[in-house]
Design a protein around this motif. Structure first.
Motif, PDB file in Angstrom:
ATOM      1  N   SER A   9      44.401 100.013 -27.473  1.00  0.00           N
ATOM      2  CA  SER A   9      44.247 101.331 -26.917  1.00  0.00           C
ATOM      3  C   SER A   9      44.938 102.432 -27.873  1.00  0.00           C
ATOM      4  O   SER A   9      44.701 103.732 -27.618  1.00  0.00           O
ATOM      5  N   GLY A  10      45.089 101.954 -29.171  1.00  0.00           N
ATOM      6  CA  GLY A  10      45.715 102.903 -30.101  1.00  0.00           C
ATOM      7  C   GLY A  10      44.417 103.761 -30.781  1.00  0.00           C
ATOM      8  O   GLY A  10      43.320 103.242 -30.433  1.00  0.00           O
ATOM      9  N   TYR A  11      44.791 104.541 -31.786  1.00  0.00           N
ATOM     10  CA  TYR A  11      43.693 105.339 -32.482  1.00  0.00           C
ATOM     11  C   TYR A  11      42.910 104.067 -33.158  1.00  0.00           C
ATOM     12  O   TYR A  11      41.740 104.013 -33.310  1.00  0.00           O
ATOM     13  N   THR A  12      43.536 103.296 -33.877  1.00  0.00           N
ATOM     14  CA  THR A  12      43.028 102.276 -34.979  1.00  0.00           C
ATOM     15  C   THR A  12      42.268 101.191 -33.948  1.00  0.00           C
ATOM     16  O   THR A  12      41.169 100.590 -34.270  1.00  0.00           O
ATOM     17  N   ARG A  32      50.023  96.373 -24.097  1.00  0.00           N
ATOM     18  CA  ARG A  32      51.122  96.368 -22.971  1.00  0.00           C
ATOM     19  C   ARG A  32      50.651  97.205 -21.678  1.00  0.00           C
ATOM     20  O   ARG A  32      51.322  97.007 -20.920  1.00  0.00           O
ATOM     21  N   ARG A  36      46.012 102.210 -19.963  1.00  0.00           N
ATOM     22  CA  ARG A  36      45.378 102.696 -21.198  1.00  0.00           C
ATOM     23  C   ARG A  36      44.445 101.737 -21.651  1.00  0.00           C
ATOM     24  O   ARG A  36      43.435 102.123 -22.235  1.00  0.00           O
ATOM     25  N   CYS A  70      46.510  95.335 -34.303  1.00  0.00           N
ATOM     26  CA  CYS A  70      46.286  96.952 -34.072  1.00  0.00           C
ATOM     27  C   CYS A  70      47.690  97.368 -33.899  1.00  0.00           C
ATOM     28  O   CYS A  70      47.378  98.727 -33.810  1.00  0.00           O
ATOM     29  N   VAL A  77      56.673  95.453 -33.612  1.00  0.00           N
ATOM     30  CA  VAL A  77      55.922  94.836 -32.660  1.00  0.00           C
ATOM     31  C   VAL A  77      55.081  93.502 -33.211  1.00  0.00           C
ATOM     32  O   VAL A  77      54.307  92.951 -32.570  1.00  0.00           O
ATOM     33  N   THR A  95      46.068  95.278 -39.296  1.00  0.00           N
ATOM     34  CA  THR A  95      45.827  96.253 -39.984  1.00  0.00           C
ATOM     35  C   THR A  95      47.223  96.741 -40.705  1.00  0.00           C
ATOM     36  O   THR A  95      47.535  97.790 -41.144  1.00  0.00           O
ATOM     37  N   PHE A 126      42.332  99.621 -44.664  1.00  0.00           N
ATOM     38  CA  PHE A 126      42.154 100.297 -46.026  1.00  0.00           C
ATOM     39  C   PHE A 126      43.142 100.182 -47.001  1.00  0.00           C
ATOM     40  O   PHE A 126      43.066 100.013 -48.132  1.00  0.00           O
ATOM     41  N   ASP A 127      44.350 100.062 -46.547  1.00  0.00           N
ATOM     42  CA  ASP A 127      45.328  99.205 -47.490  1.00  0.00           C
ATOM     43  C   ASP A 127      45.759  98.138 -46.653  1.00  0.00           C
ATOM     44  O   ASP A 127      46.039  98.222 -45.346  1.00  0.00           O
ATOM     45  N   THR A 160      47.219 109.201 -39.018  1.00  0.00           N
ATOM     46  CA  THR A 160      47.314 109.137 -37.449  1.00  0.00           C
ATOM     47  C   THR A 160      48.886 109.037 -37.437  1.00  0.00           C
ATOM     48  O   THR A 160      49.772 108.908 -38.101  1.00  0.00           O
ATOM     49  N   GLY A 162      50.231 106.726 -35.659  1.00  0.00           N
ATOM     50  CA  GLY A 162      50.718 105.259 -36.098  1.00  0.00           C
ATOM     51  C   GLY A 162      51.113 105.182 -37.604  1.00  0.00           C
ATOM     52  O   GLY A 162      52.057 104.338 -37.731  1.00  0.00           O
ATOM     53  N   SER A 166      54.417 104.179 -39.210  1.00  0.00           N
ATOM     54  CA  SER A 166      54.916 103.015 -39.961  1.00  0.00           C
ATOM     55  C   SER A 166      55.234 103.471 -41.621  1.00  0.00           C
ATOM     56  O   SER A 166      56.151 102.576 -41.922  1.00  0.00           O
TER      57      SER A 166
END
Ligand SMILES: NC(=O)c1ccc[n+]([C@@H]2O[C@H](COP(=O)([O-])OP(=O)(O)OC[C@H]3O[C@@H](n4cnc5c(N)ncnc54)[C@H](OP(=O)(O)O)[C@@H]3O)[C@@H](O)[C@H]2O)c1
Length: 349
Positions: A9-12, A32, A36, A70, A77, A95, A126-127, A160, A162, A166
């Motif tokens: 459900s997240g952007y990535t 979770r 969503r 993701c 988490v 990721t 990407f990294d 983002t 996220g 991070s």
């Protein structure tokens, strides 16, 4: 091939889910929050499982070939997701790009993953995947190394929420250095390269230490006395610096108000260049460069490609960095249709 995307459900997670579908994979959207997840399911199986419910997580992954993690920040988490994948006997990629999370996964799960005959390959976005691979390819040409510098430059990189969360977590946790063939805290350590000339640019750019997770992965497959990761200092804009100076709760509340991430229109304008500059103990040098556009779109492509290769049996069992898991040159070559370019130039013996 059936893939569970945890944090779909997240952007990535949504980009990864879309890329997996585009590649014809059977997707289970997991996370979770049932409502969503239903918003992004588009008819796919939904598997709801909280990270605090280990049996539910393992059940969510059973019957899948690979889990793509993701949900982040990974240091909050990530651990239960890795553990549940291993318990369910399912391969795992993610990721993540947080140094301490990566170190934890290598230290905690190497033997369990081997015993369960699953491949755990974190940090395939990407990294860290391109940095880990280009360091491997450049380093191999002049090993053993006295020094390895990995330098990042991005353009039009709207992070983002996220990624900001991070990155802040990494800056709060403190980062690692690799000196004299061992890991240590980077606290109080001055960065050696305070400027860097990126390929194709006439002028040197100011650089700063970047808490890149290649510090954790690269010394596992490149023999080097010292590894340093730097970034064009422009990435530390005033907003990011201001966020690092706020108490965590205040910073998090501000991040919650930011846009989720770059729009579909804006995202493709972004790009990255990663340079690996290796200096052998004999003085020979090798320079590797990898670049691409559309940072988040690329992250999704790399992640799904890594998942596909793990299921195809390319990686052995255990916890592996991207360059340990896959043939780096073949992997990067396979990304050419997505605009990934790479090269290595080295002094001859
Ligand atoms: N290396 C790379 O190339 C790369 C690229 C992109 C992102 N990332 C990393 O991937 C992570 C996600 O980034 P993003 O941009 O997708 O962030 P995001 O849009 O904020 O999404 C975060 C995801 O994590 C889930 N999540 C958060 N806390 C959770 C918890 N306690 N239990 C279960 N799920 C939880 C969220 O679920 P809900 O929807 O239920 O809130 C959501 O699915 C970050 O760590 C980011 O740094 C790395």
């Amino acid at each position: 091939m059936k893939v569970a995307v945890y944090g779909a459900s997240g952007y990535t997670g949504r980009l990864v889910t879309a890329e997996a579908r585009r590649r014809g994979l059977d997707v289970v959207v997991s996370g979770r929050d049932a409502s969503r997840l239903r918003e992004v399911a588009e008819g796919a199986e939904v598997a709801v499982a909280d990270v605090n419910d280990a049996p539910a997580l393992a059940r969510a992954f059973e019957g899948c070939d690979v889990v793509i993690g993701c949900a982040g920040p990974f240091s909050h988490v990530g651990d239960p997701v890795v553990r549940a994948a291993i318990t369910a006997g399912v391969h795992y990629v993610d990721t993540s790009a947080e140094q301490l999370f990566l170190r934890h996964v290598f230290d905690t799960y190497a033997e369990q993953a081997e015993r369960a005959a699953v491949s755990v390959v974190p940090a395939v976005g990407f990294d860290i995947l391109p940095g880990d691979m280009i360091a491997h390819l450049a380093g191999a040409r002049v090993e053993p190394l006295d020094e390895l510098t990995i330098a990042y430059q991005t353009n039009d990189f709207d992070m983002t929420r996220g990624t900001i969360r991070s990155s802040l977590q990494v800056l709060r946790d403190g980062d690692l250095a690799y000196e004299d063939g061992r890991w240590r805290s980077a606290e109080g350590l001055a960065v050696k390269r305070t400027s860097f000339t990126f390929p194709g640019q006439a002028e040197e750019r100011l650089t700063a230490r970047w808490p890149g997770a290649e510090i954790v992965t690269v010394p596992r497959h490149v023999r080097a006395r010292r590894v340093e990761i730097i970034t064009d200092a422009a990435v530390f804009g005033p907003e990011l610096i201001a966020l690092t100076q706020l108490p965590a709760e205040e910073g998090d509340a501000i991040i919650d108000q930011l846009p989720e991430g770059p729009s579909e229109e804006r995202r493709p304008a972004s790009g990255f260049t990663i340079v690996a500059e290796a200096v052998g103990v004999d003085g020979r040098r090798a320079t590797g460069v990898v670049r691409a556009t559309d940072i988040y779109g690329s992250a999704a492509v790399f992640t799904v490609e890594a998942a596909r290769r793990v299921v195809a049996g390319e990686a052995k069992a255990g916890v592996l960095s991207p360059a340990q898991a896959f043939d780096s040159a073949a992997f990067l070559d396979s990304l050419a249709p997505y605009g990934v370019e790479w090269s290595v130039v080295a002094d001859e013996k």
